[in-house]
Design a protein around this motif. Structure first.
Motif, PDB file in Angstrom:
ATOM      1  N   ASP A 110       0.861  -1.345  -0.084  1.00  0.00           N
ATOM      2  CA  ASP A 110       0.101   0.068  -0.175  1.00  0.00           C
ATOM      3  C   ASP A 110       0.927   1.186  -0.040  1.00  0.00           C
ATOM      4  OD1 ASP A 110      -2.449  -1.365   0.012  1.00  0.00           O
ATOM      5  OD2 ASP A 110      -2.510  -1.480   2.318  1.00  0.00           O
ATOM      6  N   ILE A 111       2.127   1.062  -0.224  1.00  0.00           N
ATOM      7  CA  ILE A 111       3.228   2.389  -0.020  1.00  0.00           C
ATOM      8  C   ILE A 111       2.789   3.292  -1.144  1.00  0.00           C
ATOM      9  CG2 ILE A 111       5.245   3.210  -0.392  1.00  0.00           C
ATOM     10  CD1 ILE A 111       4.882   2.147   2.488  1.00  0.00           C
ATOM     11  N   PRO A 112       2.693   2.954  -2.400  1.00  0.00           N
ATOM     12  CA  PRO A 112       2.022   3.873  -3.406  1.00  0.00           C
ATOM     13  C   PRO A 112       0.706   4.634  -3.299  1.00  0.00           C
ATOM     14  CG  PRO A 112       3.048   1.749  -4.624  1.00  0.00           C
ATOM     15  CD  PRO A 112       2.654   1.461  -3.168  1.00  0.00           C
ATOM     16  N   ARG A 113      -0.001   3.841  -2.765  1.00  0.00           N
ATOM     17  CA  ARG A 113      -1.559   4.674  -2.611  1.00  0.00           C
ATOM     18  C   ARG A 113      -1.093   5.502  -1.407  1.00  0.00           C
ATOM     19  NH1 ARG A 113      -4.398   0.156  -1.633  1.00  0.00           N
ATOM     20  NH2 ARG A 113      -5.519  -0.015  -3.321  1.00  0.00           N
ATOM     21  N   TRP A 114      -0.665   5.009  -0.521  1.00  0.00           N
ATOM     22  CA  TRP A 114      -0.508   5.990   0.939  1.00  0.00           C
ATOM     23  C   TRP A 114       0.622   7.346   0.372  1.00  0.00           C
ATOM     24  CZ3 TRP A 114      -1.720   8.064   4.870  1.00  0.00           C
ATOM     25  CH2 TRP A 114      -1.182   8.882   5.592  1.00  0.00           C
ATOM     26  N   GLN A 115       1.466   6.986  -0.637  1.00  0.00           N
ATOM     27  CA  GLN A 115       2.198   8.107  -0.898  1.00  0.00           C
ATOM     28  C   GLN A 115       0.970   9.240  -1.557  1.00  0.00           C
ATOM     29  OE1 GLN A 115       5.477   6.586  -3.227  1.00  0.00           O
ATOM     30  NE2 GLN A 115       6.855   6.338  -1.141  1.00  0.00           N
ATOM     31  N   LEU A 116       0.314   8.752  -2.458  1.00  0.00           N
ATOM     32  CA  LEU A 116      -0.786   9.593  -3.279  1.00  0.00           C
ATOM     33  C   LEU A 116      -1.566  10.526  -2.132  1.00  0.00           C
ATOM     34  CD1 LEU A 116      -1.862   7.566  -6.093  1.00  0.00           C
ATOM     35  CD2 LEU A 116      -0.285   9.520  -6.277  1.00  0.00           C
ATOM     36  N   ILE A 117      -2.001   9.821  -1.085  1.00  0.00           N
ATOM     37  CA  ILE A 117      -2.760  10.360   0.059  1.00  0.00           C
ATOM     38  C   ILE A 117      -1.931  11.447   0.846  1.00  0.00           C
ATOM     39  CG2 ILE A 117      -3.985   9.877   2.083  1.00  0.00           C
ATOM     40  CD1 ILE A 117      -4.712   7.191   1.087  1.00  0.00           C
ATOM     41  N   ASN A 118      -0.816  11.067   0.937  1.00  0.00           N
ATOM     42  CA  ASN A 118       0.139  11.834   1.776  1.00  0.00           C
ATOM     43  C   ASN A 118       0.483  13.298   0.976  1.00  0.00           C
ATOM     44  OD1 ASN A 118       2.354  12.188   4.218  1.00  0.00           O
ATOM     45  ND2 ASN A 118       3.318  12.613   2.246  1.00  0.00           N
ATOM     46  N   LYS A 119       0.602  13.076  -0.317  1.00  0.00           N
ATOM     47  CA  LYS A 119       0.752  14.211  -1.122  1.00  0.00           C
ATOM     48  C   LYS A 119      -0.319  15.211  -1.348  1.00  0.00           C
ATOM     49  CE  LYS A 119       2.580  15.513  -5.809  1.00  0.00           C
ATOM     50  NZ  LYS A 119       3.024  15.094  -7.033  1.00  0.00           N
ATOM     51  N   ALA A 120      -1.642  14.636  -1.441  1.00  0.00           N
ATOM     52  CA  ALA A 120      -2.727  15.335  -1.617  1.00  0.00           C
ATOM     53  C   ALA A 120      -3.168  16.189  -0.287  1.00  0.00           C
ATOM     54  CB  ALA A 120      -3.871  14.168  -1.907  1.00  0.00           C
ATOM     55  N   LEU A 121      -2.819  15.555   0.718  1.00  0.00           N
ATOM     56  CA  LEU A 121      -3.169  16.160   1.952  1.00  0.00           C
ATOM     57  C   LEU A 121      -1.983  17.000   2.641  1.00  0.00           C
ATOM     58  CD1 LEU A 121      -5.161  13.442   3.755  1.00  0.00           C
ATOM     59  CD2 LEU A 121      -6.131  15.305   2.425  1.00  0.00           C
ATOM     60  N   GLY A 122      -0.851  16.879   2.034  1.00  0.00           N
ATOM     61  CA  GLY A 122       0.322  17.925   2.419  1.00  0.00           C
ATOM     62  C   GLY A 122       0.864  17.208   3.859  1.00  0.00           C
ATOM     63  N   LEU A 123       0.737  16.008   4.124  1.00  0.00           N
ATOM     64  CA  LEU A 123       1.252  15.333   5.148  1.00  0.00           C
ATOM     65  C   LEU A 123       2.818  15.203   5.181  1.00  0.00           C
ATOM     66  CD1 LEU A 123      -1.621  12.823   6.071  1.00  0.00           C
ATOM     67  CD2 LEU A 123      -1.209  15.230   6.887  1.00  0.00           C
ATOM     68  N   GLU A 124       3.485  14.988   6.318  1.00  0.00           N
ATOM     69  CA  GLU A 124       4.914  14.708   6.374  1.00  0.00           C
ATOM     70  C   GLU A 124       5.335  13.069   6.595  1.00  0.00           C
ATOM     71  OE1 GLU A 124       6.088  17.013   9.494  1.00  0.00           O
ATOM     72  OE2 GLU A 124       5.583  18.831   8.573  1.00  0.00           O
ATOM     73  N   PHE A 125       4.550  12.514   5.885  1.00  0.00           N
ATOM     74  CA  PHE A 125       4.954  10.849   6.085  1.00  0.00           C
ATOM     75  C   PHE A 125       4.809  10.248   4.724  1.00  0.00           C
ATOM     76  CE2 PHE A 125       1.971  12.220   9.548  1.00  0.00           C
ATOM     77  CZ  PHE A 125       2.868  12.212  10.675  1.00  0.00           C
ATOM     78  N   ASN A 126       5.830  10.939   3.971  1.00  0.00           N
ATOM     79  CA  ASN A 126       5.871  10.096   2.607  1.00  0.00           C
ATOM     80  C   ASN A 126       6.429   8.709   2.659  1.00  0.00           C
ATOM     81  OD1 ASN A 126       5.707  10.338  -0.106  1.00  0.00           O
ATOM     82  ND2 ASN A 126       7.833  10.160  -0.366  1.00  0.00           N
ATOM     83  N   ASP A 127       7.455   8.653   3.608  1.00  0.00           N
ATOM     84  CA  ASP A 127       8.261   7.331   3.818  1.00  0.00           C
ATOM     85  C   ASP A 127       8.002   6.692   5.186  1.00  0.00           C
ATOM     86  OD1 ASP A 127       9.119   7.194   0.997  1.00  0.00           O
ATOM     87  OD2 ASP A 127      10.837   8.465   1.590  1.00  0.00           O
ATOM     88  N   PRO A 128       6.933   6.172   5.360  1.00  0.00           N
ATOM     89  CA  PRO A 128       6.674   5.586   6.891  1.00  0.00           C
ATOM     90  C   PRO A 128       7.708   4.700   7.434  1.00  0.00           C
ATOM     91  CG  PRO A 128       4.846   5.406   5.718  1.00  0.00           C
ATOM     92  CD  PRO A 128       5.826   5.595   4.532  1.00  0.00           C
TER      93      PRO A 128
END
Length: 667
Positions: free
Chosen positions: A334-352
């Protein structure tokens, strides 16, 4: 910001973060627009404005949100005694119909049940003054849009329309303007809260292995200061499985997902609100609008589909100014899906960060006591559990899992309970091939059932035709036969027409039709004649439209022995009666005997063919006639020569023509 605009009657598009009070943002103006008896008493309305038809409509996407909004509006409208009714699927129709007959002011419902009742003319939407779409982005999505459009078309054109949601994409706003009149778009944010989520909610994102996630969740749930917790899964199967695992580990857990009946879903939510259950495992069906006081932890067991779902999940905690913790477990897939969510929301967890149930930073971040294992100690199991909450009988309309929790049902492998409750079978099951009285037919019964008839009493015994062998036992009939009796050879008495019995006798071999037998009886008729004159006849099959009726014309003064054959039904081999000559009584019929094969017409025949048999001078000429069958392309044309047996022509099966071909012998 919303109340002044909405109270003035203007269309509103309201957008605000989860947990900021959107329900009362549209609920209070809605309650003010309806006319109730209290307004008549206070002089704000006339008695003519009162009506029992609903005056306001709120459309929500889920059943759980429907009950929650209904309770909030009932609380807010208690002083004015506003009648609010929840209409949603999974419950019996009758209580909702009765409530509508008594009169309702505000309706909160899901699209499916609203359309059902409106289509049955149980729900009158012609008096609606205000329409609210809660979670408008979900309502205007592809799944709900056709139903919402149908509902809007039933409403009056002049009305107030309000849309509220935490997430409002531009495409949804453009679509919503088709149903609104000069709407005011209000987006409410706090000056010190510029993020996508509420500032009071602290975010933690870990990269976790799928096999270690249950152990991680069990330890997070034992963190210091944890109150109620909600665990979100992507699939219904995962939610049910995690709820069972946590229950085995000692946690008071409940589940809410689509495979459960409505009674079980409401039972879990009530137990969660009442504190009997402190862990609620659910799918995204409970991600929108659910407001439960005291939720401190939200765990995303599986990464959400998109950023909107993530915001709604996380918004179940940190509501109304309180603090909360949101933990997201991201699998490697799920890393690619999460990175899209992280980018859309402007969070700081691109690489958990990679985390396991024994990682020290997990204990430090979650404030988990040292030495905590994946099983809750027995001393801390103080919750009553889900079983302490009764399941309400809602008169559910069916569907999967309508009986409630799976623990209440017998396991699939254990059939003992079902077998004990089932009564013993009292009769023999019906077979495909029926028999007389449930037993195979005997020889005597088979002969009678097959249609064998004794000779007539008034005919001489010596003149009766003899049967070579015993009658063939009747084959048990199939289920789809429509006739009542089978066919077998019939011994008929010999009768003479206009000729004394001493001169000539007429033995008649009568073949009655049998039922779907593959081999027909072959009766042998011994005639009282000098020469053997067999007549070969072709017997028509079932479902023929034309049957042949040959007419035998008499010659000088001779007896006419008639071999009469009745057609059978669906037999593959036709009866072949053979007329054997005897030496006795040959004098009266020595000159010329003219046997004619007479075929009696069958049932359901429309046209009969009448071929004629012409006599010759000194020798009898048996006529072989070919009787047409249905679906035959070529009819059999047997030729009967003088004083010779006639060969029988058997037509093919399933022929297509309806013509009649009858062969006449030449002199």
């Amino acid at each position: 910001m919303t109340l002044p605009v909405a109270l003035s009657g203007t269309d509103v598009i309201g957008q605000a973060k989860t947990g900021t009070g959107k329900t009362l943002g549209f609920g209070l103006p809605l309650l003010e627009r309806v006319t109730v008896p209290a307004d008549v008493e206070a002089g704000r309305a006339t008695p003519g404005q009162l009506t029992d038809a609903p005056q306001a409509l709120v459309v929500v996407p889920t059943r759980e949100l429907c009950t929650q909004v209904t309770n909030d509006l009932l609380t807010a409208g208690k002083v004015r005694n506003v009648r609010v009714l929840a209409i949603y699927g999974g419950r019996a129709y009758e209580p909702q119909v009765e409530a509508l007959k008594k009169g309702v002011d505000v309706i909160v419902g899901t699209p499916g049940r609203l359309l059902d009742l409106a289509g049955q003319r149980k729900l009158d939407l012609s008096k609606i003054k205000a329409l609210v779409l809660d979670e408008a982005d979900e309502m205007l999505d592809l799944g709900f849009l056709p139903d919402v459009e149908k509902i809007i078309n039933m409403l009056p054109v002049k009305r107030q329309t309000m849309l509220f949601s935490a997430t409002m994409p531009g495409a949804v706003i453009g679509l919503a303007r088709r149903y609104m009149s000069q709407p005011t778009h209000i987006s409410a944010t706090s000056p010190d809260d510029a993020g996508a989520t509420v500032a009071n909610t602290k975010q933690y994102v870990y990269r976790a292995h799928s096999m270690d996630k249950p152990e991680m969740v069990s330890r997070i749930l034992q963190a210091n200061g944890r109150g109620l917790a909600m665990i979100f899964c992507r699939t219904k199967r995962t939610a049910a499985d995690i709820a069972e695992q946590l229950e085995r580990r000692g946690f008071a857990s409940g589940a809410v997902h689509g495979d459960l009946g409505q009674g079980a879903r409401e039972q879990a939510l009530r137990a969660f609100r009442n504190g009997k259950v402190d862990v609620l495992v659910c799918t995204d069906v409970a991600a929108r609008g659910i407001d439960v006081e005291g939720v401190t932890h939200v765990i995303n067991y599986q990464s959400p589909e998109d950023e909107k779902t993530f915001l709604h999940r996380v918004g179940r905690t940190g509501r109304a100014g309180k603090k909360g913790i949101a933990v997201t477990l991201v699998d490697w897939d799920d890393i690619p899906r999460w990175q899209l969510i992280n980018k859309a929301l402007g969070l700081e967890f691109n690489d958990p960060v990679e985390t396991y149930s024994t990682s020290p930073h997990l204990y430090a971040d979650m404030d988990i006591p040292e030495g905590t294992k994946g099983v809750l100690p027995r001393a801390e199991r103080t919750r009553a559990g889900l079983d302490a909450e009764e399941v309400e009988d809602l008169g559910e309309t069916g569907g999967r899992g309508s009986r409630g929790r799976r623990s209440d049902r017998p396991e699939r492998g254990d059939r003992s309970e079902r077998s004990e409750e089932r009564p013993a079978r009292t009769r023999t099951p019906r077979q495909r091939r029926r028999t007389r009285g449930g037993a195979p037919l005997g020889a005597d019964e088979a002969a009678v059932t097959a249609g064998t008839v004794a000779p007539a009493a008034d005919a001489p015994a010596a003149d009766a035709p003899a049967v070579d062998g015993p009658a063939e036992p009747r084959t048990p009939r199939r289920r789809r036969t429509r006739t009542r009796a089978g066919a077998a050879p019939v011994e008929a008495a010999a009768t003479a027409t206009a000729v004394p019995v001493e001169e000539a006798a007429e033995p008649v071999a009568e073949t009655k039709p049998r039922r779907r037998t593959r081999k027909a009886a072959e009766p042998t008729v011994e005639a009282v004649a000098e020469a053997a004159e067999p007549a070969a006849e072709t017997k028509p099959r079932r479902r023929t439209r034309k049957a042949a009726e040959p007419v035998a014309e008499a010659t000088e003064a001779v007896a006419e022995p008639v071999a009469e054959a009745k057609p059978r039904r669906r037999t593959r081999k036709a009866a072949e009666p053979t007329v054997e000559a005897t030496a006795e009584a040959a004098a009266p019929v020595a000159e010329a005997a003219e046997p004619a094969a007479e075929t009696k017409p069958r049932r359901r025949t429309r046209k009969a063919a009448e071929p004629a048999v012409e006599a010759t001078e000194a020798v009898a000429e048996p006529v072989a006639e070919t009787k047409p069958r249905r679906r035959t392309r070529k009819a059999a044309e047997p030729v009967a020569e003088a004083a010779e047996p006639v060969a029988e022509a058997k037509p093919r099966r399933r022929r297509a023509t309806k013509s009649v071909a009858a062969a006449q012998p030449e002199s």
